[in-house]
Scaffold this motif. Structure first.
Motif, PDB file in Angstrom:
ATOM      1  N   UNK A 122      -8.350  -5.577  -5.525  1.00 58.87           N
ATOM      2  CA  UNK A 122      -7.327  -4.661  -6.039  1.00 58.87           C
ATOM      3  C   UNK A 122      -6.180  -4.521  -5.053  1.00 58.87           C
ATOM      4  N   UNK A 123      -6.499  -4.450  -3.780  1.00 58.01           N
ATOM      5  CA  UNK A 123      -5.468  -4.355  -2.754  1.00 58.01           C
ATOM      6  C   UNK A 123      -4.590  -5.606  -2.733  1.00 58.01           C
ATOM      7  N   UNK A 124      -5.220  -6.773  -2.789  1.00 59.07           N
ATOM      8  CA  UNK A 124      -4.466  -8.024  -2.787  1.00 59.07           C
ATOM      9  C   UNK A 124      -3.598  -8.158  -4.035  1.00 59.07           C
ATOM     10  N   UNK A 125      -4.133  -7.766  -5.172  1.00 61.19           N
ATOM     11  CA  UNK A 125      -3.351  -7.833  -6.409  1.00 61.19           C
ATOM     12  C   UNK A 125      -2.169  -6.886  -6.363  1.00 61.19           C
ATOM     13  N   UNK A 126      -2.378  -5.708  -5.804  1.00 63.86           N
ATOM     14  CA  UNK A 126      -1.282  -4.732  -5.663  1.00 63.86           C
ATOM     15  C   UNK A 126      -0.214  -5.241  -4.710  1.00 63.86           C
ATOM     16  N   UNK A 130       3.887  -6.283  -5.586  1.00 67.22           N
ATOM     17  CA  UNK A 130       5.048  -5.692  -4.903  1.00 67.22           C
ATOM     18  C   UNK A 130       6.079  -6.728  -4.475  1.00 67.22           C
ATOM     19  N   UNK A 131       5.713  -7.990  -4.465  1.00 65.07           N
ATOM     20  CA  UNK A 131       6.616  -9.045  -3.981  1.00 65.07           C
ATOM     21  C   UNK A 131       7.619  -9.433  -5.008  1.00 65.07           C
TER      22      UNK A 131
END
Length: 131
Positions: A122-126, A130-131
């Motif tokens: 979830x952190x990586x997807x978030x 953002x990019x």
């Protein structure tokens, strides 16, 4: 009883009259690596991608076939796609075999560890959103 990777290597050696050195030379991997993978009863962790690529080249087999045998030898069952050279060519295949391996690996984790992996994903997807 031999694991899936041992069986695959032994079958190719026997069928073609090859030695560990023959496979190693063709694949560009150390003979000791081929010997270890062919003789160890339990593969503790998945071999590196370059090792699997070299082994596949040396055995003259598709990388996916060798990767799946190695995963099985580590106790990871990869679901949903064929597992051997005799598999139906028309069967569906994942676009990315690493995805299948990751999914199968996560199933071996404890519930607590799976929650940690889910939080990381979830952190990586978030972060990528953002990019």
């Amino acid at each position: 009883m031999a694991n899936a990777l041992q069986q695959l290597i032994r079958e190719r050696l026997d069928r073609n009259g090859w030695s560990y050195g023959d496979v190693a030379r063709r694949g560009g991997v150390p003979r000791s690596t081929v010997h270890h993978l062919a003789t160890t009863d339990r593969v503790v962790r998945m071999p590196q991608a370059t090792t699997l690529e070299g082994l596949a080249k040396g055995l003259e087999l598709p990388l996916d076939t060798v990767r799946r045998a190695a995963a099985e030898a580590c106790g990871i069952h990869v679901y949903g796609t064929p597992a051997g050279p005799e598999a139906d060519a028309a069967a569906p295949r994942s676009a990315d075999p690493e995805v299948d391996l990751l999914i199968a690996s996560v199933q071996k984790l404890s519930a607590d560890d799976r929650r940690h992996v889910a939080a990381l994903v979830e952190s990586l997807l978030g972060r990528s959103a953002d990019r």
